[in-house]
Design a protein around this motif. Structure first.
Motif, short mmCIF file in Angstrom:
data_model
loop_
_atom_site.label_atom_id
_atom_site.label_comp_id
_atom_site.label_asym_id
_atom_site.label_seq_id
_atom_site.Cartn_x
_atom_site.Cartn_y
_atom_site.Cartn_z
N ARG A 86 0.93 -1.27 0.15
CA ARG A 86 -0.08 0.15 0.10
C ARG A 86 0.85 1.37 -0.04
NH1 ARG A 86 0.56 2.05 4.85
NH2 ARG A 86 0.97 0.64 6.61
N ARG A 87 2.05 1.25 0.65
CA ARG A 87 2.81 2.37 0.71
C ARG A 87 3.65 2.83 -0.73
NH1 ARG A 87 7.33 3.20 5.02
NH2 ARG A 87 7.07 5.26 4.32
N ARG A 88 3.95 1.66 -1.23
CA ARG A 88 4.26 1.54 -2.79
C ARG A 88 3.45 2.22 -3.71
NH1 ARG A 88 8.89 -1.02 -5.60
NH2 ARG A 88 8.24 -1.16 -8.03
N GLN A 89 2.28 1.66 -3.46
CA GLN A 89 0.95 2.15 -4.32
C GLN A 89 0.57 3.82 -3.99
OE1 GLN A 89 -2.15 -0.48 -3.37
NE2 GLN A 89 -1.05 -2.22 -4.26
N ALA A 90 0.65 4.00 -2.72
CA ALA A 90 0.50 5.55 -2.53
C ALA A 90 1.69 6.39 -3.05
CB ALA A 90 0.69 5.67 -0.96
N PHE A 91 2.90 5.85 -3.02
CA PHE A 91 4.02 6.74 -3.49
C PHE A 91 3.79 6.90 -5.13
CE2 PHE A 91 8.59 6.72 -5.08
CZ PHE A 91 8.71 8.10 -5.05
N GLU A 92 3.32 5.67 -5.88
CA GLU A 92 2.98 5.92 -7.19
C GLU A 92 2.21 6.78 -7.56
OE1 GLU A 92 1.72 3.08 -11.00
OE2 GLU A 92 2.18 2.07 -9.17
N VAL A 93 0.85 6.86 -6.74
CA VAL A 93 -0.35 7.72 -7.04
C VAL A 93 0.27 9.34 -6.82
CG1 VAL A 93 -2.27 8.54 -6.03
CG2 VAL A 93 -2.05 6.16 -6.27
N HIS A 94 1.18 9.49 -5.83
CA HIS A 94 2.05 10.76 -5.38
C HIS A 94 2.66 11.36 -6.62
CE1 HIS A 94 3.63 14.24 -3.54
NE2 HIS A 94 4.98 13.54 -3.76
N VAL A 131 9.88 5.87 2.01
CA VAL A 131 10.01 4.87 0.90
C VAL A 131 11.46 4.38 0.41
CG1 VAL A 131 7.58 4.89 0.31
CG2 VAL A 131 9.18 5.92 -1.01
N TYR A 132 12.25 5.24 0.27
CA TYR A 132 13.58 5.11 -0.23
C TYR A 132 14.76 4.85 0.77
CZ TYR A 132 12.20 6.42 -4.92
OH TYR A 132 11.49 6.35 -6.07
N GLN A 133 14.31 4.93 1.98
CA GLN A 133 15.11 4.85 3.29
C GLN A 133 15.36 3.48 3.80
OE1 GLN A 133 13.74 7.29 6.43
NE2 GLN A 133 15.59 7.15 7.73
N ARG A 134 16.82 2.88 3.50
CA ARG A 134 17.39 1.88 3.86
C ARG A 134 18.12 1.91 5.28
NH1 ARG A 134 19.86 0.14 -1.77
NH2 ARG A 134 21.46 1.78 -0.81
N SER A 135 18.58 1.04 5.70
CA SER A 135 19.46 1.39 7.05
C SER A 135 20.75 1.83 6.84
CB SER A 135 19.39 0.00 7.84
OG SER A 135 20.19 -0.99 6.95
N ASP A 136 21.35 1.54 5.42
CA ASP A 136 22.49 2.32 5.01
C ASP A 136 22.33 3.43 4.43
OD1 ASP A 136 21.34 0.96 2.90
OD2 ASP A 136 23.28 0.11 2.19
N ALA A 162 8.24 4.30 -13.71
CA ALA A 162 9.01 3.08 -13.51
C ALA A 162 10.60 3.45 -13.05
CB ALA A 162 9.08 2.25 -14.80
N ASP A 163 11.13 4.42 -13.58
CA ASP A 163 12.45 4.67 -13.30
C ASP A 163 12.50 5.07 -11.70
OD1 ASP A 163 13.40 4.65 -15.81
OD2 ASP A 163 13.16 6.75 -16.18
N TYR A 164 11.56 5.60 -11.07
CA TYR A 164 11.46 5.88 -9.57
C TYR A 164 11.11 4.65 -8.86
CZ TYR A 164 12.44 10.95 -10.07
OH TYR A 164 12.95 11.98 -10.49
N LEU A 165 10.26 4.04 -9.39
CA LEU A 165 9.65 2.97 -8.55
C LEU A 165 10.95 1.53 -8.57
CD1 LEU A 165 5.88 2.41 -9.55
CD2 LEU A 165 6.99 3.41 -7.61
N ASP A 166 11.69 1.85 -9.56
CA ASP A 166 12.65 0.63 -9.52
C ASP A 166 13.69 0.82 -8.49
OD1 ASP A 166 11.62 -0.53 -11.88
OD2 ASP A 166 13.02 0.35 -13.32
N TYR A 167 13.69 1.92 -8.02
CA TYR A 167 14.79 2.07 -6.93
C TYR A 167 14.20 2.00 -5.43
CZ TYR A 167 18.13 4.16 -9.96
OH TYR A 167 19.07 3.99 -10.91
N VAL A 168 12.83 1.73 -5.42
CA VAL A 168 12.19 1.46 -4.16
C VAL A 168 12.62 0.33 -3.54
CG1 VAL A 168 9.89 1.39 -2.68
CG2 VAL A 168 10.25 3.11 -4.62
N PRO A 169 13.21 -0.02 -2.58
CA PRO A 169 13.62 -1.29 -1.78
C PRO A 169 12.51 -1.91 -1.47
CG PRO A 169 14.20 0.39 -0.32
CD PRO A 169 13.72 1.01 -1.65
#
Length: 302
Positions: free
Chosen positions: A129-137, A238-243, A222-229
Motif C-alpha cells: 500500500r505504501r508503494r502504491q501510495a507513492f506511485e499515486v503521488h 519509501v527510499y530509506q534503507r538502514s545504510d 518505472a524509473d523511480y519505482l525501480d529504486y524503491v527497496p
C-alpha cells in the motif's frame, strides 16, 4: 487598539499605566479579592489570567500570544537549553572516547566534533500500500510538472548540479563524504518525514522531464519505482534503507541534497583551511550522549 495587557481579568476595565505591565487586575479591592480566589490550576501558565473552562486542561487563556508562548516559544527554548547542555558535555565525552581508542589528546582534537541524533527505527518489509501510495503521488506531481512546462516554466537548479567549469575539488568531495558518513551514522533521522512522498514534488519532476523530454509517464514512474527497496525503515521514507537512501542523488528532491542538521552544520565549513578531513560523530537522544564514531576521509591532490 489591542495592547499586551487587555485589561482587568475580573472586570475588564483598563489597568492604570502606573501599575506593573504584568498586572492582571485593576486597583479595585473587589477584583483583587475575586482574583485571589481563582485556584492556581485555573490560571493561565503564561499570563496568570483565569482560564475558560474548555481550556483548563491546556492551562492557557486562549489569547494568541499565550498560545504561541506555550506551544512554540517554551518548547523551542527547552530544546535549545537541552542541546546547549549536551554540547557542553560533548568535548569531555570525545576526549574519553579518543583515549579509549588509543589517541592522544592532541590527536583526538583533530577530529571535528559533531553531535547528531540517531534514528532508532527498524528495517521492515515495505507494505504494498505504501508503494502504491507513492506511485499515486508521483503521477500527480508528474502531471503538474507537465502542465508547468507547457506554461513555460524553467527547471530549477538542483543542489547537486555544478557548472562544468567549477568541478568539485578533492577536498570538497572529501567533505561531502564525511558528511555522508555522518548521515549514515545517524541512520537518516531527518528522512523520517519523507513518508510515502519522498519529498518528491513538481520541481523534481520538472527537472527530470527537462533531462528526458521524450520519456513517457509510465517509463518515468518505472524509473523511480525501480529504486524503491523491498525493505525500508519502518517509519521513514519509501527510499530509506538502514545504510542510506536508495535513490541516486540526481533523482532526489532538492531538500534531500541541501538539508544539513545542526550537528552537520557545526562541521561542514571546517575543511577549507587545510585541516585533516576528520570527524567524531556522537549521538544524542535529547538528554544524553551515547555511541561515537571516528571518521577520516583521505584527501587526494586537487
Amino acid at each position: 487598539m489591542q495592547t499586551d495587557n487587555p485589561g482587568c481579568a475580573m472586570c475588564g476595565k483598563a489597568i492604570p499605566a502606573w501599575r506593573t505591565p504584568t498586572a492582571v487586575v485593576c486597583e479595585s479591592p473587589t477584583c483583587a479579592f475575586r482574583f485571589a480566589a481563582v485556584p492556581a490550576h485555573e490560571q493561565c501558565l503564561i499570563c496568570s489570567r483565569p482560564v475558560p473552562p474548555l481550556l483548563r486542561a491546556e492551562r492557557q487563556c486562549g489569547s494568541a500570544r499565550c498560545r504561541h508562548v506555550l506551544l512554540v516559544e517554551r518548547p523551542r527554548a527547552a530544546l535549545q537549553e537541552a542541546r546547549a547542555a549536551i554540547l557542553a558535555s560533548a568535548p569531555t565525552y570525545q576526549a574519553q572516547a579518543a583515549a579509549a581508542r588509543g589517541l592522544t589528546v592532541d590527536e583526538g582534537r583533530t577530529y571535528a566534533l559533531s553531535v547528531i541524533p540517531k534514528n532508532a527505527d527498524r528495517v521492515k518489509r515495505l507494505p504494498p500500500r505504501r508503494r502504491q501510495a507513492f506511485e499515486v503521488h508521483l503521477r500527480k506531481q508528474l502531471a503538474g510538472a507537465r502542465q508547468r512546462l507547457l506554461e513555460g516554466a524553467s527547471p530549477s537548479v538542483s543542489a547537486v548540479e555544478t557548472a562544468p567549469e567549477t568541478p568539485l575539488t578533492s577536498r570538497r568531495r572529501a567533505e561531502l563524504a564525511v558528511l555522508g558518513a555522518g548521515c549514515g551514522a545517524c541512520r537518516g533521522n531527518c528522512c523520517r518525514g519523507g513518508g510515502d512522498h519522498a519529498y518528491q514534488g513538481e520541481d523534481s519532476m520538472v527537472r527530470y522531464l527537462s533531462r528526458y523530454p521524450d520519456r513517457e509517464d509510465d517509463a518515468i514512474i518505472a524509473d523511480y519505482l525501480d529504486y524503491v527497496p523491498s525493505r525500508t525503515m519502518s517509519a521513514g521514507c519509501v527510499y530509506q534503507r538502514s545504510d542510506g537512501c536508495a535513490l541516486p542523488r540526481d533523482m532526489r528532491a532538492d531538500i534531500c541534497n541541501s538539508f544539513y542538521c545542526d550537528g552537520l552544520n557545526d562541521i561542514r565549513f571546517l575543511y577549507g583551511d587545510g585541516r585533516p578531513v576528520r570527524a567524531f560523530f556522537v549521538h544524542h537522544d535529547g538528554t544524553t550522549l551515547h555511541g561515537g564514531q571516528f571518521v577520516e576521509i583521505p584527501d587526494g591532490a586537487d
